[in-house]
Write an enzyme that holds these catalytic residues in place. Sequence first.
Site, short mmCIF file in Angstrom:
data_model
loop_
_atom_site.label_atom_id
_atom_site.label_comp_id
_atom_site.label_asym_id
_atom_site.label_seq_id
_atom_site.Cartn_x
_atom_site.Cartn_y
_atom_site.Cartn_z
N LYS A 77 -26.48 69.03 0.09
CA LYS A 77 -27.02 70.01 -0.86
C LYS A 77 -28.21 70.80 -0.29
O LYS A 77 -27.98 71.69 0.53
CB LYS A 77 -27.34 69.31 -2.19
N ASP A 121 -27.33 57.34 -1.56
CA ASP A 121 -26.82 58.70 -1.65
C ASP A 121 -27.93 59.56 -2.26
O ASP A 121 -28.13 59.56 -3.47
CB ASP A 121 -25.55 58.72 -2.51
N PHE A 171 -21.72 59.18 -9.01
CA PHE A 171 -21.02 60.37 -8.53
C PHE A 171 -21.25 60.49 -7.03
O PHE A 171 -22.38 60.62 -6.58
CB PHE A 171 -21.49 61.66 -9.22
C1 LIG Z 1 -23.01 66.74 -5.11
C2 LIG Z 1 -22.99 65.29 -4.77
C3 LIG Z 1 -22.05 64.74 -3.88
C4 LIG Z 1 -20.93 65.56 -3.30
O1 LIG Z 1 -21.36 66.65 -2.56
P1 LIG Z 1 -20.34 67.88 -2.28
O2 LIG Z 1 -21.11 68.76 -1.36
O3 LIG Z 1 -20.05 68.50 -3.61
O4 LIG Z 1 -19.13 67.28 -1.66
C5 LIG Z 1 -22.15 63.41 -3.58
N1 LIG Z 1 -23.12 62.64 -4.11
C6 LIG Z 1 -24.03 63.13 -4.96
C7 LIG Z 1 -25.09 62.23 -5.50
C8 LIG Z 1 -24.00 64.46 -5.33
O5 LIG Z 1 -24.88 64.94 -6.22
#
Ligand SMILES: *Cc1c(COP(=O)(O)O)cnc(C)c1O
Length: 396
Positions: free
Chosen positions: A256, A226, A141
């Site tokens: 986040k 990520d 994701f």
């Molecule tokens: C939440 C998330 C994203 C996307 O972040 P947004 O602020 O919702 O665009 C990308 N990668 C990971 C691993 C995430 O948990």
Amino acid sequence: MNQEQAIIAQTEAVSARNYKPLPVVLHRGEGVWVWDVEGRRYLDCLSAYSSLNQGHRHPKIIQALYEQAERLTLTSRAFHNDRMGGFLELLCKTVGMEMALPMNTGAEAVETAVKAARKWGYTKKGVAPGKAEIIVCNQNFHGRTTTAVAMSSESGSREHFAPFTPGFVHVPFGDAAAMEAAITENTVAVLFEPIQGEAGIVIPPEGYLTAARRICTDNNVLFILDEIQTGFARTGHLLCHQHEPEAKPDMLILGKALGGGVYPVSAIATSREIMSVFQPGDHGSTFAGNPLASAVGAAAISVVLDEDLAERSRELGTRLMAGLRGIGSPIVTEIRGRGLFVGIEIDRPARPFCEALMQRGVLCKETHEHVIRLAPPLVIEAAEIDWLVEQFAAVL
Ligand SMILES: *Cc1c(COP(=O)(O)O)cnc(C)c1O
């Protein structure tokens, strides 16, 4: 119709149905607790997908927000502001990188990493124009923009959104041999999550990150992690890759909790050498690096460090998992986690359990049908962990 039902009806009448929220309407939050419009109290065990590691409305972050809001909020990057440099200096020092590029949301930071990796591939590695490939993992994701969706292997995320950005190659998560086999002369980067959060707290085998590091070094490929969800102490280290000391990436994608649950703040952090691919005019965002975001981001990092949230996450995560295992429920097939990032896999749909937990004052969300994710704010107390385990015991 009570007030809560009226608000839900109003919201559903005018908002897209791209989410399926639990039927609770929140009105106030403080620390690990939130209250609904009827005054009922809940323990927040989702933390906005780990954006609220510091808790709701942490006083130091709110104070930074207020103070900055009274002076200067937005300049655009057409001018310097007096907050961004200090924020990025603290960020770089904290995550052990030389330079950072701020954005707003996680998906934008992912897009920034993709652009940086491609441009590095063309200008430094010498990949033929238009040929750059990035290796990503199945069930990943990385957000919801068209390129982040192009990186996804989930049919639910992709269906009816084609055509997709080309240049992504998928390999199974946790399989270092498959990663190595997928590398070609056009590979510019390997990009994945150190623990797959949205996929259901999927933890790769021991040594996977270290293997990825070695494979990337051997093949002149960038190793990009990520850590948007796993970063800032969620898994019991400041960054999840620190569980494997030899696994430092070339680039980190952060978001986040970098905004302390107050403001959208994201970034990539990398070396001076890699960041030098960006030149004036080839990337940007009107709001990125604004003084308000910078003040909030700096305060959010300071709270994680000053309150040693990594240590808390490690200790209380152990307590939580021991408590959950102690319940001994026959419907639980696996309990897994690192720090306060815990997945409880059950042998049936998880949604009814989340609804039952809500009735008992615990807010959490199923992920991938059969997994209940527990990721409370890291400022949670041991007694609150024990209370949470009691609610689980009752519901399971
Ligand atoms: C939440 C998330 C994203 C996307 O972040 P947004 O602020 O919702 O665009 C990308 N990668 C990971 C691993 C995430 O948990």
